[in-house]
Design an enzyme around this catalytic site. Structure first.
Site, PDB file in Angstrom:
ATOM      1  N   GLY B  14       0.823  -1.219   0.000  1.00  0.00           N
ATOM      2  CA  GLY B  14       0.000   0.000   0.000  1.00  0.00           C
ATOM      3  C   GLY B  14       0.848   1.257   0.000  1.00  0.00           C
ATOM      4  N   ASP B  68       0.408  -7.001  -7.290  1.00  0.00           N
ATOM      5  CA  ASP B  68      -1.003  -6.837  -6.948  1.00  0.00           C
ATOM      6  C   ASP B  68      -1.330  -7.845  -5.857  1.00  0.00           C
ATOM      7  OD1 ASP B  68      -3.793  -6.862  -6.754  1.00  0.00           O
ATOM      8  OD2 ASP B  68      -4.020  -6.268  -8.852  1.00  0.00           O
ATOM      9  N   SER B 147      -7.624  -0.678  11.712  1.00  0.00           N
ATOM     10  CA  SER B 147      -8.469   0.520  11.742  1.00  0.00           C
ATOM     11  C   SER B 147      -9.164   0.598  13.099  1.00  0.00           C
ATOM     12  CB  SER B 147      -9.528   0.432  10.642  1.00  0.00           C
ATOM     13  OG  SER B 147     -10.484   1.447  10.818  1.00  0.00           O
ATOM     14  N   TYR B 160     -16.016  -4.003   5.958  1.00  0.00           N
ATOM     15  CA  TYR B 160     -14.651  -3.495   6.158  1.00  0.00           C
ATOM     16  C   TYR B 160     -14.259  -3.636   7.639  1.00  0.00           C
ATOM     17  CZ  TYR B 160     -11.029   0.190   6.607  1.00  0.00           C
ATOM     18  OH  TYR B 160      -9.890   0.907   6.888  1.00  0.00           O
ATOM     19  N   ALA B 161     -15.180  -3.245   8.510  1.00  0.00           N
ATOM     20  CA  ALA B 161     -14.890  -3.313   9.953  1.00  0.00           C
ATOM     21  C   ALA B 161     -14.620  -4.759  10.378  1.00  0.00           C
ATOM     22  CB  ALA B 161     -16.065  -2.741  10.748  1.00  0.00           C
ATOM     23  N   ALA B 162     -15.417  -5.684   9.843  1.00  0.00           N
ATOM     24  CA  ALA B 162     -15.240  -7.089  10.212  1.00  0.00           C
ATOM     25  C   ALA B 162     -13.896  -7.616   9.709  1.00  0.00           C
ATOM     26  CB  ALA B 162     -16.382  -7.927   9.644  1.00  0.00           C
ATOM     27  N   ALA B 163     -13.521  -7.211   8.486  1.00  0.00           N
ATOM     28  CA  ALA B 163     -12.236  -7.664   7.943  1.00  0.00           C
ATOM     29  C   ALA B 163     -11.090  -7.135   8.809  1.00  0.00           C
ATOM     30  CB  ALA B 163     -12.083  -7.191   6.503  1.00  0.00           C
ATOM     31  N   LYS B 164     -11.200  -5.888   9.256  1.00  0.00           N
ATOM     32  CA  LYS B 164     -10.144  -5.305  10.088  1.00  0.00           C
ATOM     33  C   LYS B 164     -10.117  -5.951  11.477  1.00  0.00           C
ATOM     34  CE  LYS B 164      -8.288  -2.103   7.376  1.00  0.00           C
ATOM     35  NZ  LYS B 164      -6.881  -2.188   6.947  1.00  0.00           N
ATOM     36  N   ILE B 193      -7.653   9.614   9.221  1.00  0.00           N
ATOM     37  CA  ILE B 193      -6.374  10.145   8.751  1.00  0.00           C
ATOM     38  C   ILE B 193      -6.635  10.794   7.395  1.00  0.00           C
ATOM     39  CG2 ILE B 193      -3.956   9.563   8.205  1.00  0.00           C
ATOM     40  CD1 ILE B 193      -4.813   8.838  11.126  1.00  0.00           C
TER      41      ILE B 193
HETATM   42  N1  LIG Z   1      -7.281   6.992   5.937  1.00  0.00           N
HETATM   43  C1  LIG Z   1      -7.928   6.640   7.003  1.00  0.00           C
HETATM   44  O1  LIG Z   1      -8.656   7.415   7.616  1.00  0.00           O
HETATM   45  C2  LIG Z   1      -7.730   5.247   7.551  1.00  0.00           C
HETATM   46  C3  LIG Z   1      -8.324   4.958   8.788  1.00  0.00           C
HETATM   47  C4  LIG Z   1      -8.181   3.686   9.330  1.00  0.00           C
HETATM   48  C5  LIG Z   1      -7.444   2.744   8.657  1.00  0.00           C
HETATM   49  N2  LIG Z   1      -6.894   3.036   7.451  1.00  0.00           N
HETATM   50  C6  LIG Z   1      -6.101   1.968   6.793  1.00  0.00           C
HETATM   51  O2  LIG Z   1      -4.844   2.461   6.427  1.00  0.00           O
HETATM   52  C7  LIG Z   1      -4.357   1.768   5.268  1.00  0.00           C
HETATM   53  C8  LIG Z   1      -3.911   2.776   4.240  1.00  0.00           C
HETATM   54  O3  LIG Z   1      -5.005   3.591   3.888  1.00  0.00           O
HETATM   55  P1  LIG Z   1      -4.882   5.005   3.156  1.00  0.00           P
HETATM   56  O4  LIG Z   1      -5.696   5.953   3.900  1.00  0.00           O
HETATM   57  O5  LIG Z   1      -3.466   5.300   2.880  1.00  0.00           O
HETATM   58  O6  LIG Z   1      -5.670   4.654   1.804  1.00  0.00           O
HETATM   59  P2  LIG Z   1      -5.300   4.893   0.280  1.00  0.00           P
HETATM   60  O7  LIG Z   1      -4.646   6.205   0.114  1.00  0.00           O
HETATM   61  O8  LIG Z   1      -6.565   4.619  -0.459  1.00  0.00           O
HETATM   62  O9  LIG Z   1      -4.245   3.727  -0.004  1.00  0.00           O
HETATM   63  C9  LIG Z   1      -4.595   2.381  -0.104  1.00  0.00           C
HETATM   64  C10 LIG Z   1      -3.382   1.612  -0.565  1.00  0.00           C
HETATM   65  O10 LIG Z   1      -3.733   0.232  -0.715  1.00  0.00           O
HETATM   66  C11 LIG Z   1      -3.326  -0.192  -1.994  1.00  0.00           C
HETATM   67  N3  LIG Z   1      -4.108  -1.285  -2.566  1.00  0.00           N
HETATM   68  C12 LIG Z   1      -5.453  -1.383  -2.682  1.00  0.00           C
HETATM   69  N4  LIG Z   1      -5.762  -2.515  -3.330  1.00  0.00           N
HETATM   70  C13 LIG Z   1      -4.595  -3.138  -3.635  1.00  0.00           C
HETATM   71  C14 LIG Z   1      -4.220  -4.349  -4.289  1.00  0.00           C
HETATM   72  N5  LIG Z   1      -5.135  -5.181  -4.805  1.00  0.00           N
HETATM   73  N6  LIG Z   1      -2.907  -4.669  -4.428  1.00  0.00           N
HETATM   74  C15 LIG Z   1      -1.965  -3.848  -3.952  1.00  0.00           C
HETATM   75  N7  LIG Z   1      -2.238  -2.696  -3.302  1.00  0.00           N
HETATM   76  C16 LIG Z   1      -3.529  -2.358  -3.160  1.00  0.00           C
HETATM   77  C17 LIG Z   1      -3.503   1.027  -2.861  1.00  0.00           C
HETATM   78  O11 LIG Z   1      -2.818   0.837  -4.070  1.00  0.00           O
HETATM   79  P3  LIG Z   1      -3.357   1.579  -5.404  1.00  0.00           P
HETATM   80  O12 LIG Z   1      -2.836   2.965  -5.269  1.00  0.00           O
HETATM   81  O13 LIG Z   1      -2.718   0.792  -6.501  1.00  0.00           O
HETATM   82  O14 LIG Z   1      -4.853   1.493  -5.390  1.00  0.00           O
HETATM   83  C18 LIG Z   1      -2.914   2.086  -1.953  1.00  0.00           C
HETATM   84  O15 LIG Z   1      -1.509   2.042  -2.024  1.00  0.00           O
HETATM   85  C19 LIG Z   1      -5.508   0.879   4.816  1.00  0.00           C
HETATM   86  O16 LIG Z   1      -5.278  -0.441   5.240  1.00  0.00           O
HETATM   87  C20 LIG Z   1      -6.709   1.466   5.504  1.00  0.00           C
HETATM   88  O17 LIG Z   1      -7.711   0.495   5.720  1.00  0.00           O
HETATM   89  C21 LIG Z   1      -7.016   4.263   6.888  1.00  0.00           C
END
Ligand SMILES: NC(=O)c1ccc[n+]([C@@H]2O[C@H](COP(=O)([O-])OP(=O)(O)OC[C@H]3O[C@@H](n4cnc5c(N)ncnc54)[C@H](OP(=O)(O)O)[C@@H]3O)[C@@H](O)[C@H]2O)c1
Lengths: 133, 254
Positions: B14, B68, B147, B160-164, B193
């Site tokens: 990610g 991927d 999360s 999503y919540a259940a997966a986390k 965030i």
């Molecule tokens: N932002 C928040 O408020 C928040 C809160 C709680 C938890 N989180 C968790 O924090 C983590 C990062 O989130 P973020 O906010 O940075 O979100 P983001 O900007 O949407 O980034 C998601 C990342 O996951 C990658 N990804 C998605 N599907 C993929 C796949 N099939 N193979 C490889 N990579 C894949 C995306 O790659 P692509 O760019 O190629 O799509 C991207 O790099 C996540 O696990 C999210 O659940 C975020």
């Protein structure tokens, strides 16, 4: 080569579990005599896989017996059938026969694995590898 | 404080996302070598390379791999390739993830699969592959970006919540299996965030949520990245494993 495999298996067990090599004999049962646990087992198999560039699974121990049985079931609800037990005795001569009583599960057979049996598994995989190349 | 991360190899999924990029930067600032995962075009990492250039960090410190996460069967190959190139993986940060906002009753069967597949299963498979060499090294730290929704709130994001929640339980139970091998596993539970993922939420709620957050702001990727460094380093967290770290500005106190 066989002896070489034994040395590598000994090393893998010793490295993974911190057991002195001298304590690791061919007849030692990994789980019962050497007291390794299933995570150590993964570790040992990974070391041997990397060493020989082969793929090893603990369940391979039953593979030949299963193949010999063909369409006959080897286990029913995880309990090894009578025919399965006979096949195991034939295919794995080193397995402790007294343990192979009706009622034992696939998992219990895995727990009977000895150092020598592990060496045989590696040997078979190496043969398969040379045959396929 | 020197976190002793300068000889470490960090695998980060990610990495093209908001939080992932912040984590990459934080490790680079600690002079670690990072292996960020991206999918598709490598230009996706251009912002990170530009940031590195601006901070005088050599390009060699970032060794991306195209992967991927849905191609689970290729995880083993990926790990082998990283090991061949860099010799080891010291730290794995599972940061890739995707959320889905929709009422539970509108979820299609596929939606459940999708949420579990990326957020849980692919994380578990990559973790398994990385653990094998870590076991040999007798050391390692794995950080799962979970999360706050894994255990609080969650209306409208049930799958999503259940997966986390699965990620958190995986963290806890795996930590008890792996402690003996010198490997620590923890999860970080971010609140809101500021990234692409939370855009819609923050846009819809305006300042409402921010005002209710005790620390009075949304989190930034750096907030998660710093928690990540803390958990990664043996200097700061060598006795910490199987824990869930909430980094949420206090919103879970509500
Ligand atoms: N932002 C928040 O408020 C928040 C809160 C709680 C938890 N989180 C968790 O924090 C983590 C990062 O989130 P973020 O906010 O940075 O979100 P983001 O900007 O949407 O980034 C998601 C990342 O996951 C990658 N990804 C998605 N599907 C993929 C796949 N099939 N193979 C490889 N990579 C894949 C995306 O790659 P692509 O760019 O190629 O799509 C991207 O790099 C996540 O696990 C999210 O659940 C975020």
């Amino acid at each position: 080569m066989e002896n070489n495999i034994f040395i590598k298996v000994q090393e893998a067990i010793s490295d993974s579990c911190g057991i002195e090599k001298e304590e690791i004999k061919g007849h030692s049962s990994l789980f019962n005599d050497l007291n390794i646990d299933s995570i150590d087992m993964v570790d040992i198999l990974y070391t041997l896989e990397s060493e020989y560039d082969i793929e090893l699974k603990v369940s391979d121990i039953n593979k030949e017996a299963i193949q010999e049985l063909g369409d006959e079931p080897f286990e029913i609800d995880n309990i090894i059938t009578e025919k399965g037990l006979q096949a195991l005795k034939r295919k794995i001569p080193d397995i402790p026969k007294e343990g192979l009583q009706y009622g034992i599960s696939v998992h219990e057979v895995i727990r009977m694995i000895s150092v020598k049996m592990l060496c045989n598994m590696v040997e078979i995989k190496l043969l398969e590898k040379t045959e396929s190349t | 404080m020197n976190l002793n991360l300068d000889t470490k190899i960090i695998l980060i999924s990610g990495a093209t996302g908001g939080i992932g990029e912040g984590i990459c930067q934080a490790f680079l600032e600690e002079k670690a070598m990072i292996v960020p995962l991206f999918r598709g075009h490598s230009e996706r990492l251009n912002p990170l390379f530009t940031w590195m250039e601006n901070h005088g960090i050599s390009k060699d410190m970032c060794q991306p791999e195209n992967f991927d996460l849905k191609d689970k069967s290729k995880s083993k190959k990926l790990v082998q390739s990283v090991l061949e190139k860099h010799g080891k993986i010291d730290i794995l940060v599972n940061c890739a993830g995707k959320s889905m906002e929709k009422p539970f009753l509108l979820h299609e069967d596929e939606d459940f699969n999708e949420m579990l597949d990326l957020n849980f299963t692919s994380l578990a498979v990559l973790t398994r592959e990385v653990l094998r060499p870590m076991m040999k090294q007798r050391s390692g730290s794995i950080i799962n970006i979970s999360s706050l929704l894994s255990h609080r709130f969650g209306r409208g994001v049930t799958a999503y919540a259940a997966a986390k929640a699965g990620v958190d339980r995986l963290t806890e139970s795996l930590a008890s299996e792996m402690g003996k091998k010198g490997i620590r596993i923890n999860s970080i539970c971010p609140g809101v965030i500021e990234t692409k993922m939370s855009n819609a939420l923050t846009f819809n709620l305006g300042d409402q949520l921010m005002e209710r957050t005790p620390l009075g702001r949304y989190g930034k990727p750096e907030d998660i990245a710093q928690a990540c460094l803390f958990l990664a380093s043996e200097k700061t967290a060598s006795f910490i494993t199987g824990q869930r770290f909430v980094v949420d500005g206090g919103i879970s106190l509500l």
